[in-house]
Scaffold this active site. Structure first.
Site, PDB file in Angstrom:
ATOM      1  CE1 TYR A   1      63.056 -80.698 -31.162  1.00 45.02           C
ATOM      2  CE2 TYR A   1      62.737 -81.767 -33.279  1.00 45.02           C
ATOM      3  CZ  TYR A   1      62.407 -80.781 -32.376  1.00 45.02           C
ATOM      4  OH  TYR A   1      61.443 -79.871 -32.700  1.00 45.02           O
TER       5      TYR A   1
ATOM      6  CD  GLU B   1      61.573 -69.814 -33.486  1.00 47.11           C
ATOM      7  OE1 GLU B   1      62.050 -70.322 -34.497  1.00 47.11           O
ATOM      8  OE2 GLU B   1      62.060 -69.962 -32.349  1.00 47.11           O
TER       9      GLU B   1
ATOM     10  NE  ARG C   1      68.867 -77.101 -36.706  1.00 43.51           N
ATOM     11  CZ  ARG C   1      67.719 -76.865 -37.342  1.00 43.51           C
ATOM     12  NH1 ARG C   1      67.427 -75.638 -37.764  1.00 43.51           N
ATOM     13  NH2 ARG C   1      66.870 -77.850 -37.583  1.00 43.51           N
TER      14      ARG C   1
ATOM     15  NE  ARG D   1      78.812 -84.113 -11.580  1.00 40.25           N
ATOM     16  CZ  ARG D   1      79.267 -83.512 -10.490  1.00 40.25           C
ATOM     17  NH1 ARG D   1      80.564 -83.353 -10.328  1.00 40.25           N
ATOM     18  NH2 ARG D   1      78.442 -83.053  -9.569  1.00 40.25           N
TER      19      ARG D   1
HETATM   20  N1  PLP Z   1      61.637 -72.760 -35.331  1.00 42.14           N
HETATM   21  C1  PLP Z   1      61.389 -73.752 -34.466  1.00 42.14           C
HETATM   22  C2  PLP Z   1      61.083 -73.409 -33.045  1.00 42.14           C
HETATM   23  C3  PLP Z   1      61.416 -75.091 -34.892  1.00 42.14           C
HETATM   24  O1  PLP Z   1      61.172 -76.079 -34.013  1.00 42.14           O
HETATM   25  C4  PLP Z   1      61.690 -75.379 -36.244  1.00 42.14           C
HETATM   26  C5  PLP Z   1      61.739 -76.744 -36.729  1.00 42.14           C
HETATM   27  O2  PLP Z   1      61.498 -77.694 -36.042  1.00 42.14           O
HETATM   28  C6  PLP Z   1      61.936 -74.304 -37.116  1.00 42.14           C
HETATM   29  C7  PLP Z   1      61.908 -73.021 -36.630  1.00 42.14           C
HETATM   30  C8  PLP Z   1      62.257 -74.557 -38.555  1.00 42.14           C
HETATM   31  O3  PLP Z   1      63.568 -75.055 -38.681  1.00 42.14           O
HETATM   32  P1  PLP Z   1      63.997 -75.975 -39.888  1.00 42.14           P
HETATM   33  O4  PLP Z   1      63.694 -75.213 -41.131  1.00 42.14           O
HETATM   34  O5  PLP Z   1      65.455 -76.188 -39.693  1.00 42.14           O
HETATM   35  O6  PLP Z   1      63.203 -77.211 -39.794  1.00 42.14           O
END
Ligand code: PLP
Length: 295
Positions: free
Chosen positions: A37, A185, A56, A109
């Site tokens: 997504y 993150e 992406r 498949r």
């Molecule tokens: N890290 C994760 C796991 C995410 O799901 C997201 C966004 O959904 C981000 C970082 C931040 O990414 P972006 O700045 O492209 O929204």
């Protein structure tokens, strides 16, 4: 169309009002989390970094060997069409692509064609000014060798579990470490620290999503004259940072003012974080940073 009406949602070539937009219980996105997504924002009629998001999405698709059956240009047109049909100028957009409907069994498949969904909902631009509190989750970020966090898959349980820890602790956000103990993150945002006027953020190899807001912030920081380094960080670095903030499409830029009970800096959103927030607010409606929906 007025924003009080039900959003019109694109599902496999047709538009349905939100209450009627449905997919099969045999969809492998539901049965196995087999899909990908993107979350995207539209600010004042400009879809922010739409091409980067579509790039992406196609990278995620390639990685899981999913053929979308349409080109990037066609996907871009569909996203614009969905927003336009709803008449939104400020929206949150979600593209979901699953392996599709098939009989039981993980074998891809079993699915003839992917399910493509595009949701657009009205959402006003937002930048939380006050800071939020975070914890470092005990659950570790799934390692690259298991499921690379660079792929934006429908498998978010790893992140959901971290978020549940934050909720249980009574705080807003959870920061995840990797198997080696380095910072990766937050549950759905990338993370930055500021130390001695320099920005530092974990490298992609730490096992993170290549966040589009992260890349934007890195560009903006350079324009504002701040150095930005990508290197591994530990919890010690977080606790002792001058400023900490997270970035993401939904969250935008959010200052973190307390982590695991340690006050960050002076406990208020820091000056560099605030400068970046102001700059982000300025550029998010700039057509050079996105694709115009109308006219
Ligand atoms: N890290 C994760 C796991 C995410 O799901 C997201 C966004 O959904 C981000 C970082 C931040 O990414 P972006 O700045 O492209 O929204």
């Amino acid at each position: 169309m007025s924003e009080t009406k039900e959003p019109l949602i694109y599902v496999n070539g047709e538009y349905y009002p939100k209450s009627q937009a449905k997919i099969s219980v045999y969809d492998h996105g539901l049965l196995y989390g087999d899909g990908i997504y993107e979350a995207i924002r539209e600010y004042d009629g400009v879809i922010f970094k739409l091409r980067e998001h579509i790039d992406r999405l196609f990278e995620s698709a390639k990685s899981i060997k999913l053929d979308l059956g349409i080109t990037k240009e066609e996907m871009e047109k569909l996203v614009i069409e969905t927003v336009k049909k709803n008449g939104y100028r400020d929206a949150y957009i979600r593209i979901v692509v699953t392996r599709g409907v098939g009989r039981m069994g993980v074998d891809p498949r079993n699915c003839e064609k992917p399910t493509i969904i595009i949701i657009a909902e009205p959402r006003k631009p937002f930048l939380k000014k006050e800071g939020v509190e975070a914890i470092i989750a005990s659950v570790r970020r799934v390692p690259n060798w298991a499921l690379d966090p660079k792929i934006k898959t429908l498998n978010y349980l790893n992140n959901v579990l971290a978020k549940i820890e934050a909720i249980n602790a009574g705080v807003d956000e959870a920061i995840m470490l990797n198997e080696h103990g380095y910072v990766t993150e937050a549950s759905t945002e990338n993370i930055f620290i500021v130390k001695n006027k320099k920005l530092i953020t974990p490298p992609l190899e730490a096992g993170i999503l290549r966040g589009i807001t992260r890349e934007t912030v890195m560009e903006l920081a350079k324009e504002l004259g701040y150095e930005c380094e990508e290197r591994n960080l530990t919890s010690h670095d977080l606790y002792n940072a001058d400023e900490v903030f997270v970035t993401g499409t939904a969250a935008e830029i959010v200052p973190i003012t307390k982590i695991d009970g340690r006050v960050i800096g002076d406990g208020k959103p820091g000056p560099i974080t605030k400068e970046l927030m102001r700059k982000f607010e300025e550029i998010r409606t700039d057509p050079r940073y996105g694709v115009k929906v109308y006219g």
